[in-house]
Design a protein around this motif. Structure first.
Motif, mmCIF file in Angstrom:
data_model
loop_
_atom_site.group_PDB
_atom_site.id
_atom_site.type_symbol
_atom_site.label_atom_id
_atom_site.label_comp_id
_atom_site.label_asym_id
_atom_site.label_seq_id
_atom_site.Cartn_x
_atom_site.Cartn_y
_atom_site.Cartn_z
ATOM 1 N N ALA A 53 0.828 -1.201 0.000
ATOM 2 C CA ALA A 53 0.000 0.000 0.000
ATOM 3 C C ALA A 53 0.867 1.257 0.000
ATOM 4 C CB ALA A 53 -0.935 -0.002 1.210
ATOM 5 N N VAL A 54 1.936 1.258 0.783
ATOM 6 C CA VAL A 54 2.845 2.413 0.811
ATOM 7 C C VAL A 54 3.514 2.582 -0.545
ATOM 8 C CG1 VAL A 54 4.986 3.296 1.819
ATOM 9 C CG2 VAL A 54 3.226 2.341 3.303
ATOM 10 N N THR A 55 3.947 1.497 -1.156
ATOM 11 C CA THR A 55 4.586 1.557 -2.477
ATOM 12 C C THR A 55 3.616 2.104 -3.520
ATOM 13 O OG1 THR A 55 6.021 -0.296 -1.930
ATOM 14 C CG2 THR A 55 5.758 0.199 -4.264
ATOM 15 N N LEU A 56 2.378 1.642 -3.494
ATOM 16 C CA LEU A 56 1.377 2.132 -4.437
ATOM 17 C C LEU A 56 1.135 3.623 -4.227
ATOM 18 C CD1 LEU A 56 -0.503 1.307 -6.718
ATOM 19 C CD2 LEU A 56 -2.247 0.806 -4.998
ATOM 20 N N SER A 57 1.110 4.052 -2.983
ATOM 21 C CA SER A 57 0.948 5.472 -2.681
ATOM 22 C C SER A 57 2.108 6.290 -3.249
ATOM 23 C CB SER A 57 0.862 5.669 -1.163
ATOM 24 O OG SER A 57 0.960 7.019 -0.818
ATOM 25 N N LEU A 58 3.328 5.802 -3.069
ATOM 26 C CA LEU A 58 4.500 6.496 -3.612
ATOM 27 C C LEU A 58 4.420 6.606 -5.135
ATOM 28 C CD1 LEU A 58 7.325 4.795 -1.504
ATOM 29 C CD2 LEU A 58 6.634 7.195 -1.356
ATOM 30 N N ILE A 59 4.068 5.506 -5.776
ATOM 31 C CA ILE A 59 4.006 5.479 -7.241
ATOM 32 C C ILE A 59 2.935 6.426 -7.759
ATOM 33 C CG2 ILE A 59 3.385 4.032 -9.221
ATOM 34 C CD1 ILE A 59 4.764 1.692 -7.694
ATOM 35 N N ILE A 60 1.764 6.404 -7.153
ATOM 36 C CA ILE A 60 0.667 7.251 -7.628
ATOM 37 C C ILE A 60 0.994 8.727 -7.436
ATOM 38 C CG2 ILE A 60 -1.721 7.937 -7.139
ATOM 39 C CD1 ILE A 60 -2.329 4.937 -6.767
ATOM 40 N N ARG A 61 1.556 9.084 -6.286
ATOM 41 C CA ARG A 61 1.902 10.490 -6.072
ATOM 42 C C ARG A 61 3.037 10.933 -6.995
ATOM 43 N NH1 ARG A 61 3.134 11.555 -0.319
ATOM 44 N NH2 ARG A 61 3.734 9.384 -0.222
ATOM 45 N N ARG A 62 3.951 10.029 -7.311
ATOM 46 C CA ARG A 62 5.020 10.363 -8.268
ATOM 47 C C ARG A 62 4.431 10.558 -9.662
ATOM 48 N NH1 ARG A 62 8.571 13.175 -9.938
ATOM 49 N NH2 ARG A 62 10.155 12.286 -11.290
ATOM 50 N N LEU A 63 3.485 9.714 -10.048
ATOM 51 C CA LEU A 63 2.813 9.890 -11.333
ATOM 52 C C LEU A 63 2.074 11.222 -11.378
ATOM 53 C CD1 LEU A 63 1.501 6.272 -11.878
ATOM 54 C CD2 LEU A 63 3.040 7.500 -13.409
ATOM 55 N N HIS A 64 1.450 11.608 -10.271
ATOM 56 C CA HIS A 64 0.768 12.898 -10.216
ATOM 57 C C HIS A 64 1.758 14.039 -10.431
ATOM 58 C CE1 HIS A 64 -2.909 11.354 -7.724
ATOM 59 N NE2 HIS A 64 -2.890 10.897 -8.965
ATOM 60 N N ASP A 65 2.978 13.908 -9.919
ATOM 61 C CA ASP A 65 3.984 14.945 -10.122
ATOM 62 C C ASP A 65 4.346 15.061 -11.601
ATOM 63 O OD1 ASP A 65 5.749 16.960 -9.127
ATOM 64 O OD2 ASP A 65 7.426 15.571 -9.371
ATOM 65 N N LEU A 66 4.221 13.977 -12.330
ATOM 66 C CA LEU A 66 4.495 13.970 -13.767
ATOM 67 C C LEU A 66 3.249 14.297 -14.588
ATOM 68 C CD1 LEU A 66 6.706 10.770 -13.731
ATOM 69 C CD2 LEU A 66 7.500 13.117 -14.072
ATOM 70 N N ASP A 67 2.176 14.703 -13.891
ATOM 71 C CA ASP A 67 0.883 15.052 -14.501
ATOM 72 C C ASP A 67 0.257 13.871 -15.241
ATOM 73 O OD1 ASP A 67 -1.184 16.837 -14.758
ATOM 74 O OD2 ASP A 67 -0.390 17.817 -16.547
ATOM 75 N N LYS A 68 0.374 12.709 -14.625
ATOM 76 C CA LYS A 68 -0.206 11.481 -15.178
ATOM 77 C C LYS A 68 -1.177 10.881 -14.160
ATOM 78 C CE LYS A 68 3.374 10.551 -18.405
ATOM 79 N NZ LYS A 68 3.137 11.804 -19.063
ATOM 80 N N SER A 69 -2.136 10.159 -14.647
ATOM 81 C CA SER A 69 -3.112 9.497 -13.787
ATOM 82 C C SER A 69 -2.456 8.358 -13.009
ATOM 83 C CB SER A 69 -4.249 8.942 -14.647
ATOM 84 O OG SER A 69 -5.067 8.075 -13.900
ATOM 85 N N GLY A 70 -2.983 8.075 -11.835
ATOM 86 C CA GLY A 70 -2.502 6.963 -11.025
ATOM 87 C C GLY A 70 -2.719 5.613 -11.687
ATOM 88 N N TRP A 71 -3.619 5.573 -12.653
ATOM 89 C CA TRP A 71 -3.878 4.312 -13.365
ATOM 90 C C TRP A 71 -2.663 3.839 -14.152
ATOM 91 C CZ3 TRP A 71 -7.660 1.274 -12.060
ATOM 92 C CH2 TRP A 71 -8.781 1.805 -11.459
ATOM 93 N N PHE A 72 -1.734 4.730 -14.437
ATOM 94 C CA PHE A 72 -0.506 4.330 -15.124
ATOM 95 C C PHE A 72 0.315 3.355 -14.286
ATOM 96 C CE2 PHE A 72 -1.340 7.857 -17.946
ATOM 97 C CZ PHE A 72 -0.797 7.445 -19.144
ATOM 98 N N ALA A 73 0.008 3.251 -12.993
ATOM 99 C CA ALA A 73 0.706 2.299 -12.120
ATOM 100 C C ALA A 73 0.495 0.862 -12.584
ATOM 101 C CB ALA A 73 0.240 2.460 -10.679
ATOM 102 N N LEU A 74 -0.549 0.624 -13.348
ATOM 103 C CA LEU A 74 -0.806 -0.726 -13.869
ATOM 104 C C LEU A 74 0.286 -1.184 -14.839
ATOM 105 C CD1 LEU A 74 -4.667 -0.548 -14.392
ATOM 106 C CD2 LEU A 74 -3.421 -1.761 -12.605
#
Length: 109
Positions: A53-74
């Motif tokens: 869960a922490v890793t997913l949170s890190l990835i999603i917030r990093r994607l947001h910094d790149l102006d990308k949706s959290g769905w890119f984590a897939l």
């Protein structure tokens, strides 16, 4: 490290958080590798779920910094592409200024 899926996270805290989670995961794996205790296995499983869960949170917030949706984590599901994508997350510069996910984390008020 906070367990939130909103906002932005720049490169340095992302890398530090990712390394911290990896080290904790390695330590838990090492300590429980020869265990036959059900209680220890349950404890390790709970810690593993929390670390995911922490890793997913890190990835999603990093994607947001790149102006990308959290769905890119897939993308991490795809073996080689996921690895290359993780390198992109570590080295790509975030969006300058505010974006749809919040203010630039590098700008101090």
């Amino acid at each position: 490290m906070t367990l939130t899926f909103e906002g932005r996270l720049n490169r340095q805290p992302y890398i530090i958080g990712y390394l911290t989670v990896s080290i904790i995961s390695g330590i838990i794996t090492y300590l429980t590798k020869d265990s036959t205790s059900t209680l220890i296995s349950i404890f390790a499983g709970i810690i593993g779920i929390l670390l995911c869960a922490v890793t997913l949170s890190l990835i999603i917030r990093r994607l947001h910094d790149l102006d990308k949706s959290g769905w890119f984590a897939l993308i991490f599901i795809i073996p080689l592409i996921g690895f290359l994508f993780s390198l992109y997350l570590m080295f790509a510069k975030g969006t300058d200024g505010s974006n749809q996910y919040g203010a630039d984390p590098l700008i101090r008020f």
